[in-house]
Design a protein around this motif. Structure first.
Motif, mmCIF file in Angstrom:
data_model
loop_
_atom_site.group_PDB
_atom_site.id
_atom_site.type_symbol
_atom_site.label_atom_id
_atom_site.label_comp_id
_atom_site.label_asym_id
_atom_site.label_seq_id
_atom_site.Cartn_x
_atom_site.Cartn_y
_atom_site.Cartn_z
ATOM 1 N N CYS A 102 26.843 -26.329 26.890
ATOM 2 C CA CYS A 102 26.500 -27.731 27.175
ATOM 3 C C CYS A 102 25.126 -27.925 27.777
ATOM 4 N N GLY A 103 24.392 -26.851 28.088
ATOM 5 C CA GLY A 103 23.073 -27.010 28.685
ATOM 6 C C GLY A 103 23.150 -27.718 30.023
ATOM 7 N N VAL A 104 22.250 -28.666 30.251
ATOM 8 C CA VAL A 104 22.288 -29.443 31.496
ATOM 9 C C VAL A 104 23.023 -30.760 31.300
ATOM 10 N N GLY A 105 23.774 -30.864 30.200
ATOM 11 C CA GLY A 105 24.739 -31.940 30.037
ATOM 12 C C GLY A 105 24.253 -33.231 29.418
ATOM 13 N N ALA A 106 23.023 -33.308 28.942
ATOM 14 C CA ALA A 106 22.527 -34.574 28.394
ATOM 15 C C ALA A 106 23.299 -35.028 27.153
ATOM 16 N N ALA A 132 23.514 -29.744 35.580
ATOM 17 C CA ALA A 132 24.364 -30.638 34.788
ATOM 18 C C ALA A 132 25.252 -31.491 35.688
ATOM 19 N N ARG A 133 25.855 -30.866 36.693
ATOM 20 C CA ARG A 133 26.734 -31.617 37.605
ATOM 21 C C ARG A 133 25.942 -32.668 38.380
ATOM 22 N N ARG A 134 24.759 -32.301 38.822
ATOM 23 C CA ARG A 134 23.949 -33.237 39.600
ATOM 24 C C ARG A 134 23.515 -34.432 38.748
ATOM 25 N N TYR A 135 23.007 -34.166 37.543
ATOM 26 C CA TYR A 135 22.559 -35.250 36.677
ATOM 27 C C TYR A 135 23.728 -36.168 36.292
ATOM 28 N N THR A 136 24.893 -35.575 36.072
ATOM 29 C CA THR A 136 26.057 -36.362 35.651
ATOM 30 C C THR A 136 26.566 -37.233 36.791
ATOM 31 N N GLU A 138 24.650 -38.394 39.176
ATOM 32 C CA GLU A 138 23.639 -39.451 39.294
ATOM 33 C C GLU A 138 23.822 -40.533 38.229
ATOM 34 N N ALA A 139 24.326 -40.129 37.059
ATOM 35 C CA ALA A 139 24.551 -41.080 35.970
ATOM 36 C C ALA A 139 25.865 -41.839 36.123
ATOM 37 N N GLY A 140 26.684 -41.476 37.117
ATOM 38 C CA GLY A 140 27.962 -42.151 37.338
ATOM 39 C C GLY A 140 29.010 -41.798 36.306
ATOM 40 N N LEU A 141 28.938 -40.568 35.750
ATOM 41 C CA LEU A 141 29.859 -40.165 34.682
ATOM 42 C C LEU A 141 30.769 -39.003 35.077
ATOM 43 N N SER A 142 30.853 -38.717 36.361
ATOM 44 C CA SER A 142 31.661 -37.578 36.803
ATOM 45 C C SER A 142 33.154 -37.762 36.528
#
Length: 350
Positions: A102-106, A132-136, A138-142
């Motif tokens: 999944c890479g960094v989840g984009a 990936a966890r941090r960006y997700t 921040e995007a409100g998609l956890s």
């Protein structure tokens, strides 16, 4: 004595990465190839320990290529490539989907928004997982996306069988030591039936590639060393591997072979006159000779000052080699980063 960095990267793993290849192809032996295949986890981890931040800066958080329409922005083309996959897979709200590599989840974040599905992102590299966890978050998609550490060559051990409604891999299974191995594990965890599907964009050498031609072999070698690939293989083997493990292929196509006016590799050419939108000038400039000079000089000094792990600059140099080889191989139609396959697990599959 410290054994690693605060961001989960071990101290020496990155430094060892380029040593898996002989820089001079004439010195490359069967033993070198076997060593990379046997130690594919070390190859992949060493590569992404160094290449992740560089790729995010120089490319995007989506670590893949895409097709372009004339006038289409770089970010829009990446998203469209992800939407195209999700649409062909028939993803629907509420499905449980596995993203292998999944890479960094984009892509997971884009597909989760686009299809309203629940995604499990699998990655073997702890450094990428942290990002990936941090960006997700921040995007409100956890609440829609979770990330787990794991090896896609051992999926059934980790998840059990028949447990995902769909599985996809976006230019990720190229790191597998064998396609039969990774496709076979995906086959096990995917639910049977025509609704569940496996979609993949695969890196392959095309049917025009001839390993007996030295220049062809050299291009493949350069792409491997600059992309963390233990072994590049021809397209026909990907197709056959899918069939061998039991999948029924519903659609297959080399999307790079479409007669697009703007080729998939154009950002790597570094020609700012080809930038499709004003916003893309900076992206394309970073791939130019001056952009690479600035970036790699900065990386060299940051590594010397201890701001980046040792080995980052050398991985960056291998990325430059791969970028040039990808353009040449793409222009000659010897390589594709988007051999596209949609398959399903037959209902009666054991």
């Amino acid at each position: 004595m410290s054994t690693g960095y605060a961001d989960s990267r071990p101290e020496t793993r990155l430094e060892r990465y380029t040593k898996f290849w002989q820089k001079d192809l004439t010195r490359e032996s069967e033993a070198d190839s076997k060593n990379r295949l046997d130690k594919y986890i070390d190859v992949v981890n060493g590569y992404y320990d160094g290449a992740t931040a560089l790729t995010e800066y120089g490319w995007a958080q989506s670590f893949h290529f895409s097709r372009f329409y004339k006038g289409e922005g770089f970010a829009a083309s990446l998203a469209r490539q992800e939407h195209y996959l999700a649409s062909h897979m028939g993803l629907r709200p509420g499905m449980r989907v596995l993203d292998v590599g999944c890479g960094v989840g984009a892509p997971a974040r884009e597909i989760a928004r686009f299809c309203d599905v629940q995604i499990v992102g699998l990655n073997i590299n702890e450094f990428q997982l942290g990002r990936a966890r941090r960006y997700t978050e921040e995007a409100g998609l956890s609440d829609q996306i979770t990330f787990v550490k794991g090896d896609y060559m051992k999926l059934s051990e980790q998840f059990g069988q028949n447990c995902f409604d769909a599985v996809y891999g976006i230019e990720a299974t190229l790191h597998a030591p064998t396609w039969e191995g990774v496709y076979g594990e995906i086959f096990k965890v995917l639910k049977p039936g025509g609704v569940a599907s496996f979609g993949v964009y695969e890196w392959c050498m095309t049917d025009a590639w001839d390993p007996s031609i030295p220049s062809h072999r050299e291009l493949a070698h350069q792409i491997e060393i600059g992309s963390g690939i233990p072994e590049l293989r021809p397209m026909k083997l990907a197709r056959q591997a899918m069939i061998n493990v039991g999948f029924q292929i519903d659609h297959e196509e080399d999307l790079a072979d479409r007669p697009d006016e703007i080729p998939w590799y154009y950002p790597l050419e570094g020609d700012i006159l080809k930038a499709q939108t004003a916003w893309d000038y900076f992206t394309v400039w970073r791939m130019s000779w001056s952009g690479k000079l600035v970036t790699h000089t900065a990386v060299r000094f940051m590594e010397m000052l201890g701001l980046l792990p040792k080995g980052t600059w050398e991985v960056g140099e291998s990325l430059k080699v791969a970028g040039d080889a990808l353009v040449k191989a793409g222009q000659a139609k010897l390589f594709t980063p988007m051999f596209f396959m949609i398959s399903h697990k037959p209902t009666l599959a054991n």
